[in-house]
Structure formats: C-alpha cells, structure tokens
Design a protein around this motif. Structure first.
Motif, PDB file in Angstrom:
ATOM      1  N   PHE A   1       9.326   8.585 -35.565  1.00 30.56           N
ATOM      2  CA  PHE A   1       8.209   8.057 -36.348  1.00 30.56           C
ATOM      3  C   PHE A   1       6.950   8.109 -35.490  1.00 30.56           C
ATOM      4  CE2 PHE A   1      12.067   5.645 -37.559  1.00 30.56           C
ATOM      5  CZ  PHE A   1      12.222   6.160 -38.846  1.00 30.56           C
ATOM      6  N   ASP A   2       5.924   8.808 -35.971  1.00 25.88           N
ATOM      7  CA  ASP A   2       4.691   8.924 -35.208  1.00 25.88           C
ATOM      8  C   ASP A   2       3.550   9.282 -36.154  1.00 25.88           C
ATOM      9  OD1 ASP A   2       3.740   8.974 -32.273  1.00 25.88           O
ATOM     10  OD2 ASP A   2       2.830  10.770 -33.113  1.00 25.88           O
ATOM     11  N   ASP A   3       2.348   8.828 -35.825  1.00 25.34           N
ATOM     12  CA  ASP A   3       1.197   9.087 -36.680  1.00 25.34           C
ATOM     13  C   ASP A   3       0.642  10.494 -36.519  1.00 25.34           C
ATOM     14  OD1 ASP A   3       1.317   6.520 -37.691  1.00 25.34           O
ATOM     15  OD2 ASP A   3      -0.042   5.704 -36.174  1.00 25.34           O
ATOM     16  N   ASP A   4       0.957  11.167 -35.424  1.00 24.23           N
ATOM     17  CA  ASP A   4       0.404  12.506 -35.175  1.00 24.23           C
ATOM     18  C   ASP A   4       1.487  13.404 -34.590  1.00 24.23           C
ATOM     19  OD1 ASP A   4      -1.135  14.716 -34.787  1.00 24.23           O
ATOM     20  OD2 ASP A   4      -2.510  13.811 -33.346  1.00 24.23           O
ATOM     21  N   HIS A   5       2.376  13.864 -35.428  1.00 26.36           N
ATOM     22  CA  HIS A   5       3.503  14.675 -34.960  1.00 26.36           C
ATOM     23  C   HIS A   5       3.065  16.005 -34.353  1.00 26.36           C
ATOM     24  CE1 HIS A   5       7.171  12.779 -37.208  1.00 26.36           C
ATOM     25  NE2 HIS A   5       6.919  12.208 -36.055  1.00 26.36           N
ATOM     26  N   ALA A   6       1.868  16.464 -34.668  1.00 24.87           N
ATOM     27  CA  ALA A   6       1.434  17.787 -34.206  1.00 24.87           C
ATOM     28  C   ALA A   6       0.774  17.768 -32.832  1.00 24.87           C
ATOM     29  CB  ALA A   6       0.484  18.409 -35.222  1.00 24.87           C
ATOM     30  N   ALA A   7       0.472  16.599 -32.294  1.00 24.86           N
ATOM     31  CA  ALA A   7      -0.230  16.512 -31.015  1.00 24.86           C
ATOM     32  C   ALA A   7       0.671  16.990 -29.877  1.00 24.86           C
ATOM     33  CB  ALA A   7      -0.684  15.079 -30.756  1.00 24.86           C
ATOM     34  N   PRO A   8       0.116  17.659 -28.868  1.00 22.72           N
ATOM     35  CA  PRO A   8       0.923  18.115 -27.729  1.00 22.72           C
ATOM     36  C   PRO A   8       1.586  16.946 -27.012  1.00 22.72           C
ATOM     37  CG  PRO A   8      -1.246  19.136 -27.719  1.00 22.72           C
ATOM     38  CD  PRO A   8      -1.301  18.058 -28.754  1.00 22.72           C
ATOM     39  N   HIS A   9       2.799  17.195 -26.499  1.00 22.55           N
ATOM     40  CA  HIS A   9       3.517  16.132 -25.782  1.00 22.55           C
ATOM     41  C   HIS A   9       4.480  16.769 -24.788  1.00 22.55           C
ATOM     42  CE1 HIS A   9       5.734  12.207 -25.386  1.00 22.55           C
ATOM     43  NE2 HIS A   9       4.472  11.813 -25.408  1.00 22.55           N
ATOM     44  N   PRO A  10       4.006  17.075 -23.586  1.00 25.84           N
ATOM     45  CA  PRO A  10       4.842  17.760 -22.587  1.00 25.84           C
ATOM     46  C   PRO A  10       5.986  16.891 -22.073  1.00 25.84           C
ATOM     47  CG  PRO A  10       2.744  17.117 -21.643  1.00 25.84           C
ATOM     48  CD  PRO A  10       2.645  16.829 -23.103  1.00 25.84           C
ATOM     49  N   MET A  11       6.951  17.560 -21.462  1.00 26.52           N
ATOM     50  CA  MET A  11       8.133  16.893 -20.915  1.00 26.52           C
ATOM     51  C   MET A  11       8.396  17.403 -19.515  1.00 26.52           C
ATOM     52  SD  MET A  11      12.095  16.983 -22.370  1.00 26.52           S
ATOM     53  CE  MET A  11      11.928  15.555 -23.468  1.00 26.52           C
ATOM     54  N   ASP A  12       8.744  16.498 -18.601  1.00 25.38           N
ATOM     55  CA  ASP A  12       9.197  16.865 -17.269  1.00 25.38           C
ATOM     56  C   ASP A  12      10.696  16.643 -17.166  1.00 25.38           C
ATOM     57  OD1 ASP A  12       6.741  17.640 -16.335  1.00 25.38           O
ATOM     58  OD2 ASP A  12       6.358  15.831 -15.159  1.00 25.38           O
ATOM     59  N   TYR A  13      11.329  17.394 -16.265  1.00 28.16           N
ATOM     60  CA  TYR A  13      12.771  17.307 -16.048  1.00 28.16           C
ATOM     61  C   TYR A  13      13.014  16.901 -14.595  1.00 28.16           C
ATOM     62  CZ  TYR A  13      13.153  19.929 -20.425  1.00 28.16           C
ATOM     63  OH  TYR A  13      13.055  20.337 -21.740  1.00 28.16           O
ATOM     64  N   PHE A  14      13.865  15.890 -14.415  1.00 31.43           N
ATOM     65  CA  PHE A  14      14.109  15.327 -13.091  1.00 31.43           C
ATOM     66  C   PHE A  14      15.604  15.261 -12.789  1.00 31.43           C
ATOM     67  CE2 PHE A  14      10.262  13.245 -14.736  1.00 31.43           C
ATOM     68  CZ  PHE A  14       9.362  13.380 -13.687  1.00 31.43           C
ATOM     69  N   LEU A  15      15.920  15.271 -11.501  1.00 31.47           N
ATOM     70  CA  LEU A  15      17.167  14.701 -11.020  1.00 31.47           C
ATOM     71  C   LEU A  15      16.766  13.659  -9.990  1.00 31.47           C
ATOM     72  CD1 LEU A  15      17.860  16.298  -8.037  1.00 31.47           C
ATOM     73  CD2 LEU A  15      18.222  18.136  -9.673  1.00 31.47           C
ATOM     74  N   TRP A  16      17.692  12.783  -9.650  1.00 36.07           N
ATOM     75  CA  TRP A  16      17.346  11.628  -8.819  1.00 36.07           C
ATOM     76  C   TRP A  16      18.293  11.515  -7.631  1.00 36.07           C
ATOM     77  CZ3 TRP A  16      17.785  11.655 -14.113  1.00 36.07           C
ATOM     78  CH2 TRP A  16      16.602  11.465 -14.841  1.00 36.07           C
ATOM     79  N   VAL A  17      17.746  11.083  -6.512  1.00 32.80           N
ATOM     80  CA  VAL A  17      18.531  10.870  -5.299  1.00 32.80           C
ATOM     81  C   VAL A  17      18.450   9.398  -4.908  1.00 32.80           C
ATOM     82  CG1 VAL A  17      18.708  11.360  -2.830  1.00 32.80           C
ATOM     83  CG2 VAL A  17      18.230  13.222  -4.438  1.00 32.80           C
TER      84      VAL A  17
END
Length: 265
Positions: A25-41
C-alpha cells in the motif's frame, strides 16, 4: 563476555525499482525506490559468525541483478577467508541471502526448520512462491544437512553467547531475525522481516509475502527484541549506508555503535 561488533557488507545494489516493489500500500507506486543488498559479520575477538551469504555473479546474471562484489571479496577488508568461516546464520533461503552457501564449505548452517520445510514442500509448486528461491541453493542446504553441517532451530534459540535467532515468518515461512548484544545494547538484524525502515515504522508490508499477518506481527516482535527501535537494522535499506560509518573499505559499514542520526522517515 564482551560485546559483539557488527559489520554490514554491501555487495550489490539495484536502482531500477519503484515503490510498488517495496510496499503493498503506497500513495506513489511509480516513484523510484532503490534497494541495497547486504551480508553481515558478527565479530568478537577471535569469534566470527556470518549472517547470510549473498549471491554471486552467475546468479546475478540469471536474474539481471549484477553484484558489485563477490561475497568472498567483500569479506577481505575484515581479514576473513571464506574457508575459515565456521558458522553461518541463514535468515532464510531466498537467493539473495543463501546464494553463496557453497562459497563457505566449512561452515555449519543455522536455520529455522520451518524454512527448509517450506523451501522443499508443496508451496514450491506455485511459481509465484518459488520465484525468490533457486533450486541449487536449496540443494546445497540439503547437502549440508546430510554432511552434518546444519543445525535446525524451532523459534527462539542461542547460536553463540550474546547471539540469538527468532523466527518471524511472513516474508517466508521460516524467516528469522538475529539479536546481538553490542556496546549500544541489543541490536536486531531484521533481514527481510523489515526490508526498509519504512516497512517497520509505517507498518507497510513488503509485496513478497506468504503470510501477511505474520509479517505485520513481526514488526512488533522486532521492537520487543531490540533495546530500542533505533537499534533495529533493516535488511535492504540504502539509508543504512548513510546512517552508519564506513570503515576499512567503502562497502563496509560498522553497526554496533548505533546510527548517526534519526531513523524516522
């Protein structure tokens, strides 16, 4: 015992996404929204626990999601060799969290029994539910089981002194978060129980979900496990790279000192 250090290693990023990919659910589904990928130590003196393994270049090519660094290279600034890693907490078996299991051949894996049952059960007959998984990664987990290198947990469990896992579910049947005692208090690596701070803070579900009720209840569970809300670390939010200091290399971020700024969005 002393507290643990926590490092987030960013090994991939994906800019070609929109808010529709992150929120039901979001008011602006078309807006850019980047994602980062991590692993953790997690590190304490001579102890090392790896949380998730990322994925490698071949998987990135198949999914059109290239990586920035091979997970083994990502560990190099911390002077950790893949073959020396003895414990890996697998938060769940999605490709971006378990795609590098084979890179750590000497590690014992810790995962929820519910995750293995889900990833090898009837739900995988549905292409939509199967999409975040890759068969070879699941086969590697099964090989570790038969090699005596897999420990199953059922709910809450201690992996090391000061490190516990807790089944959250929602995003997958056996998703687990990781609770770690640090200098700042109890920190929680949410993994995909909260991809972004916004999922947690605004109670906005992520679209890849097997049980929506469990996902929503999971947001509250994360808050009960952390000493304070600011010590909950989302699994994919690029804001992590701005709220926590980069150390040793541009892709390494130290988390255990707490965020350098407010997490509210």
């Amino acid at each position: 015992m002393s507290d643990w250090e926590i490092f987030a290693l960013r090994y991939a990023t994906r800019a070609a996404r929109t808010r529709a990919d992150s929120f039901i659910f979001d008011d602006d589904h078309a807006a850019p929204h980047p994602m980062d990928y991590f692993l953790w130590v997690l590190r304490r003196e001579h102890e090392v626990v790896l949380v998730d393994t990322g994925y490698e270049a071949d998987e990135g090519a198949r999914r059109d999601r290239p990586i920035l660094l091979d997970p083994r290279e990502a560990l190099r600034p911390l002077n950790i060799r893949a073959e020396d890693v003895g414990r890996v907490i697998v938060t769940h078996l999605h490709y971006d969290h378990a795609g590098g299991l084979h890179l750590f051949p000497n590690a014992t894996l810790h995962m929820q029994a519910a995750e293995m049952a889900y990833a090898t059960g009837p739900c995988m007959c549905h292409a939509t539910l199967r999409m975040p998984y890759t068969g070879d990664h699941i086969c590697e987990a099964v090989r570790r089981l038969f090699a005596g290198q897999l420990v199953f947990h059922d709910g809450d469990a201690e992996v090391a002194e000061g490190v516990t896992v807790h089944r959250i579910g929602g995003h997958s049947r056996g998703l687990q978060c990781v609770r770690v005692r640090t200098q700042s208090g109890w920190m929680v690596l949410a993994s995909d129980a909260a991809h972004y701070y916004e999922n947690l803070l605004r109670q906005k579900p992520f679209p890849i979900v097997v049980d929506l009720e469990d996902m929503l209840k999971g947001f509250a569970r994360l808050e009960t496990l952390a000493s304070e809300r600011r010590l909950i670390l989302p699994g994919h939010d690029p804001r992590v790279t701005r709220l926590f200091p980069s150390v040793l290399a541009p892709h390494v971020f130290r988390l255990d000192g707490g965020p350098e700024g407010a997490i509210e969005t």
